[in-house]
Design a protein around this motif. Structure first.
Motif, PDB file in Angstrom:
ATOM      1  N   PRO A  44       0.810  -1.223   0.000  1.00  0.00           N
ATOM      2  CA  PRO A  44       0.000   0.000   0.000  1.00  0.00           C
ATOM      3  C   PRO A  44       0.844   1.274   0.000  1.00  0.00           C
ATOM      4  O   PRO A  44       0.875   2.023   0.975  1.00  0.00           O
ATOM      5  CB  PRO A  44      -0.810  -0.136   1.290  1.00  0.00           C
ATOM      6  N   GLY A  61      -3.596   3.815  -0.562  1.00  0.00           N
ATOM      7  CA  GLY A  61      -2.507   3.376   0.310  1.00  0.00           C
ATOM      8  C   GLY A  61      -1.965   4.526   1.133  1.00  0.00           C
ATOM      9  O   GLY A  61      -1.849   5.651   0.649  1.00  0.00           O
ATOM     10  N   TRP A  66      -4.045  -0.193   3.467  1.00  0.00           N
ATOM     11  CA  TRP A  66      -5.021   0.315   2.503  1.00  0.00           C
ATOM     12  C   TRP A  66      -6.199   0.908   3.276  1.00  0.00           C
ATOM     13  O   TRP A  66      -6.796   0.226   4.096  1.00  0.00           O
ATOM     14  CB  TRP A  66      -5.519  -0.810   1.597  1.00  0.00           C
TER      15      TRP A  66
END
Length: 162
Positions: A44, A61, A66
């Motif tokens: 992410p 991200g 995330w």
């Protein structure tokens, strides 16, 4: 987007350095897609986007995880709960940003600018134009805001990024 990537100098012996830097930038600039379960397989990176094609969830991200910012099958902001595609088909400008999804009716004054402003207030986002022809005066972009629609006589997909 060409200004985001570098081209090796002619005759450069370390041509691989700018090319590798470009690949690192592509991991952020190009949306990742897959199932919600497969999201954990992708790093992410800060600013990277992930679309879960099975659930419609949209993530950004933050460098370590995330963060869900919305969904294409509903909204987490002030929107109506319709999908982005349906909102566009209904003639709305749609703003998808960190924290929500909002739609703006084309009968309102300056809906494209209003959507760009909403994204700008939240550090950036994506603005999707409705299907068909629209007319609006000058617009001002904000950092990290993208405008998606079909341009010109050919009606080809086009994106304007800042």
């Amino acid at each position: 987007m060409p200004d985001r990537y570098t081209t090796p100098s002619k005759g450069s012996s370390d041509w691989d350095v700018p090319i590798n830097e470009n690949f690192e930038r592509l991991d952020i600039d190009v949306e990742h897609r897959g199932s919600d379960d497969d999201r954990s397989d992708i790093v992410p990176q800060t600013g990277a986007k992930y679309l879960a094609t099975d659930t419609g969830n949209v993530y950004i991200g933050n460098g370590t995880a995330w963060e869900q910012i919305g969904t294409f099958s509903g909204t987490s902001g002030e929107g109506s709960g319709d999908s982005v595609q349906q909102l566009r088909a209904d003639g709305n400008v749609v703003a998808v940003y960190n924290g929500g999804v909002d739609s703006f009716d084309m009968n309102n004054e300056s809906p494209v600018q209003t959507a760009l402003d909403r994204c700008g207030e939240h550090g950036g986002g994506d603005v999707f134009l409705p299907y068909g022809t629209i007319t609006e005066g000058n617009i001002t972009f904000h950092t990290n805001c993208n405008l998606y629609g079909k341009w010109g006589v050919s009606g080809k997909d086009a994106t304007i990024r800042t």
